[in-house]
Design a protein around this motif. Structure first.
Motif, PDB file in Angstrom:
ATOM      1  N   ALA A  27     -12.120 -18.628  15.629  1.00  0.00           N
ATOM      2  CA  ALA A  27     -13.035 -17.291  15.758  1.00  0.00           C
ATOM      3  C   ALA A  27     -12.971 -16.875  17.180  1.00  0.00           C
ATOM      4  CB  ALA A  27     -14.151 -17.682  15.441  1.00  0.00           C
ATOM      5  N   ASP A  28     -13.031 -17.576  18.067  1.00  0.00           N
ATOM      6  CA  ASP A  28     -12.735 -17.148  19.830  1.00  0.00           C
ATOM      7  C   ASP A  28     -11.240 -16.499  19.627  1.00  0.00           C
ATOM      8  OD1 ASP A  28     -15.378 -18.133  19.858  1.00  0.00           O
ATOM      9  OD2 ASP A  28     -14.948 -19.909  20.958  1.00  0.00           O
ATOM     10  N   VAL A  42      -7.806 -12.314  21.020  1.00  0.00           N
ATOM     11  CA  VAL A  42      -6.358 -11.382  20.767  1.00  0.00           C
ATOM     12  C   VAL A  42      -6.627  -9.939  20.379  1.00  0.00           C
ATOM     13  CG1 VAL A  42      -4.392 -11.102  19.019  1.00  0.00           C
ATOM     14  CG2 VAL A  42      -5.327 -13.501  20.001  1.00  0.00           C
ATOM     15  N   PHE A  43      -7.753  -9.754  19.454  1.00  0.00           N
ATOM     16  CA  PHE A  43      -8.217  -8.487  18.814  1.00  0.00           C
ATOM     17  C   PHE A  43      -8.530  -7.398  20.297  1.00  0.00           C
ATOM     18  CE2 PHE A  43     -10.908  -5.080  17.361  1.00  0.00           C
ATOM     19  CZ  PHE A  43     -10.120  -4.367  16.638  1.00  0.00           C
ATOM     20  N   SER A  94      -0.369  -9.590  10.996  1.00  0.00           N
ATOM     21  CA  SER A  94      -0.270 -10.731  10.438  1.00  0.00           C
ATOM     22  C   SER A  94      -0.416 -11.938  11.659  1.00  0.00           C
ATOM     23  CB  SER A  94       1.436 -10.674   9.813  1.00  0.00           C
ATOM     24  OG  SER A  94       2.061 -11.984   9.758  1.00  0.00           O
ATOM     25  N   ARG A  95      -0.048 -11.641  12.661  1.00  0.00           N
ATOM     26  CA  ARG A  95      -0.315 -12.801  13.708  1.00  0.00           C
ATOM     27  C   ARG A  95      -1.877 -13.058  13.898  1.00  0.00           C
ATOM     28  NH1 ARG A  95       3.975 -11.850  18.866  1.00  0.00           N
ATOM     29  NH2 ARG A  95       5.632 -11.212  17.373  1.00  0.00           N
ATOM     30  N   LEU A  96      -2.797 -11.937  13.638  1.00  0.00           N
ATOM     31  CA  LEU A  96      -3.967 -12.464  13.747  1.00  0.00           C
ATOM     32  C   LEU A  96      -4.635 -12.914  12.264  1.00  0.00           C
ATOM     33  CD1 LEU A  96      -5.490  -9.041  14.840  1.00  0.00           C
ATOM     34  CD2 LEU A  96      -5.941 -10.958  15.848  1.00  0.00           C
ATOM     35  N   LEU A 131       1.274 -15.884  19.009  1.00  0.00           N
ATOM     36  CA  LEU A 131       0.077 -15.178  19.513  1.00  0.00           C
ATOM     37  C   LEU A 131       0.115 -14.901  21.032  1.00  0.00           C
ATOM     38  CD1 LEU A 131      -2.678 -17.274  17.530  1.00  0.00           C
ATOM     39  CD2 LEU A 131      -1.890 -14.753  17.248  1.00  0.00           C
ATOM     40  N   THR A 132       0.743 -15.902  21.826  1.00  0.00           N
ATOM     41  CA  THR A 132       0.731 -15.322  23.352  1.00  0.00           C
ATOM     42  C   THR A 132       1.828 -14.193  23.572  1.00  0.00           C
ATOM     43  OG1 THR A 132       2.180 -17.285  23.468  1.00  0.00           O
ATOM     44  CG2 THR A 132       0.015 -17.982  23.706  1.00  0.00           C
TER      45      THR A 132
END
Length: 325
Positions: A102-103, A108-109, A130-132, A322-323
């Motif tokens: 969740a964090d 990321v968003f 998709s990554r989220l 994600l990074t």
């Protein structure tokens, strides 16, 4: 060339998972609770063969049934403790995984919303979504159940090996000598699994991004009657994602087969040597039974780690993606 080599090295390791540590350390209470539960569960499991050994060597040779009854009562108590520790482990690690993911999704968003418009000129919104969604789900699996299983089997495996050495140094030497033969191929196969998992995630993200872009422009698509063309392109993208996923699944299946076969074959070989020692009178039947149980624990731990390694490799690929945002 240096950049390509560097990227290849990243794909071969679990280093991207290190970026999750700051999120995990925010919830020390959950981490400590999970570790305590893991240690209690592993210690209880490692104590079971000791009771079995004494019961074989002394219980069945005694005319009194009180001795056996006491040991079975102790086994029931140990089973209750093991069940409670396992339940606590599940609660702590799953809660930790949900909280961390969740964090990550929030951060990321928030980061995506601060990027310049030029970034969105080249990046596809569907791939970001998709990554989220998909990649953070992989990370949740790693932080939660997968990491818990890995740590539990590491503790159980090391403890079982230590007790094997105490029980029978001779037989333990044979087992320890076989460990490099088993572990080194597992590491090599794990690298292949991680590379294929990354490819599967990339192709799935491409298919999702294409679908998102076309749905967003559905009025234009229908105005030019391109429904069949777009459907064909998306079908090809989905098939490519399936083939990449199947390749990853096959690699993980082969990794599991190799690990389980080699590990338990070595246990059978050691058991054969141990049976000869029992016939010669150098060890008791209870000692051999105790050693066998510890061997099974160690083999099971290594076998489980082979599967966990593949899952961690997938999560590392997701964390790396994600990074990159």
């Amino acid at each position: 060339m240096a950049q390509i080599t560097s990227a290849d090295e990243r794909r071969r390791s679990l280093k991207p998972l290190r970026r999750l540590f700051p999120y995990i350390t925010h919830y020390r209470t959950l981490v400590v609770g999970a570790i305590i539960s893991l240690v209690i569960a592993a210690a209880t499991t490692l104590a079971l063969p000791l009771a079995v050994r004494r019961m074989i060597d002394h219980g069945f040779s005694s005319s009194s049934t009180t001795f056996i009854a006491e040991y079975f009562a102790a086994l029931v108590a140990m089973a209750a403790l093991l069940a409670a520790a396992s339940a606590g482990r599940y609660y702590f690690v799953i809660t930790l995984g949900e909280r961390v993911v969740a964090d990550i999704r929030r951060d990321v968003f928030a980061h995506v919303t601060t990027l310049s418009p030029a970034f969105f000129d080249t990046a596809q919104s569907g791939e970001i979504v998709s990554r989220l969604a998909a990649d953070t789900t992989q990370v949740k699996s790693a932080v939660g159940a997968t990491a818990s299983v890995a740590l539990r089997n590491v503790i159980l495996g090391l403890g079982a090996v230590g007790m094997m050495v105490i029980t029978s140094p001779k037989l333990s030497g044979l087992v320890i000598a076989a460990i490099p033969v088993i572990v080194l191929p597992l590491v090599a196969f794990g690298r292949s699994v991680r590379r294929k998992s990354r490819q599967a995630q990339d192709t799935l993200a491409d298919a999702t991004a294409y679908a998102s872009e076309q749905i967003g422009a559905v009025r234009t698509l229908q105005a030019f009657t391109n429904e069949k063309l777009v459907t064909g392109h998306f079908s090809a993208a989905v098939e490519a994602a399936f083939e990449a996923a199947r390749s990853s699944i096959f690699a993980r299946s082969f990794l599991t087969f190799f690990a389980i076969f080699t590990i338990f074959s070595s246990v059978v070989a050691v058991l054969w040597f141990g049976s000869r020692d029992v016939l010669e009178g150098s060890i008791s039947p209870g000692t051999l039974g105790q050693f066998l149980l510890y061997s099974v624990f160690a083999a099971g731990a290594l076998g489980a780690l082979s599967e966990v390694w593949g899952e961690l490799a997938q999560a590392a690929g997701a964390a790396e993606r994600l990074t990159e945002i």
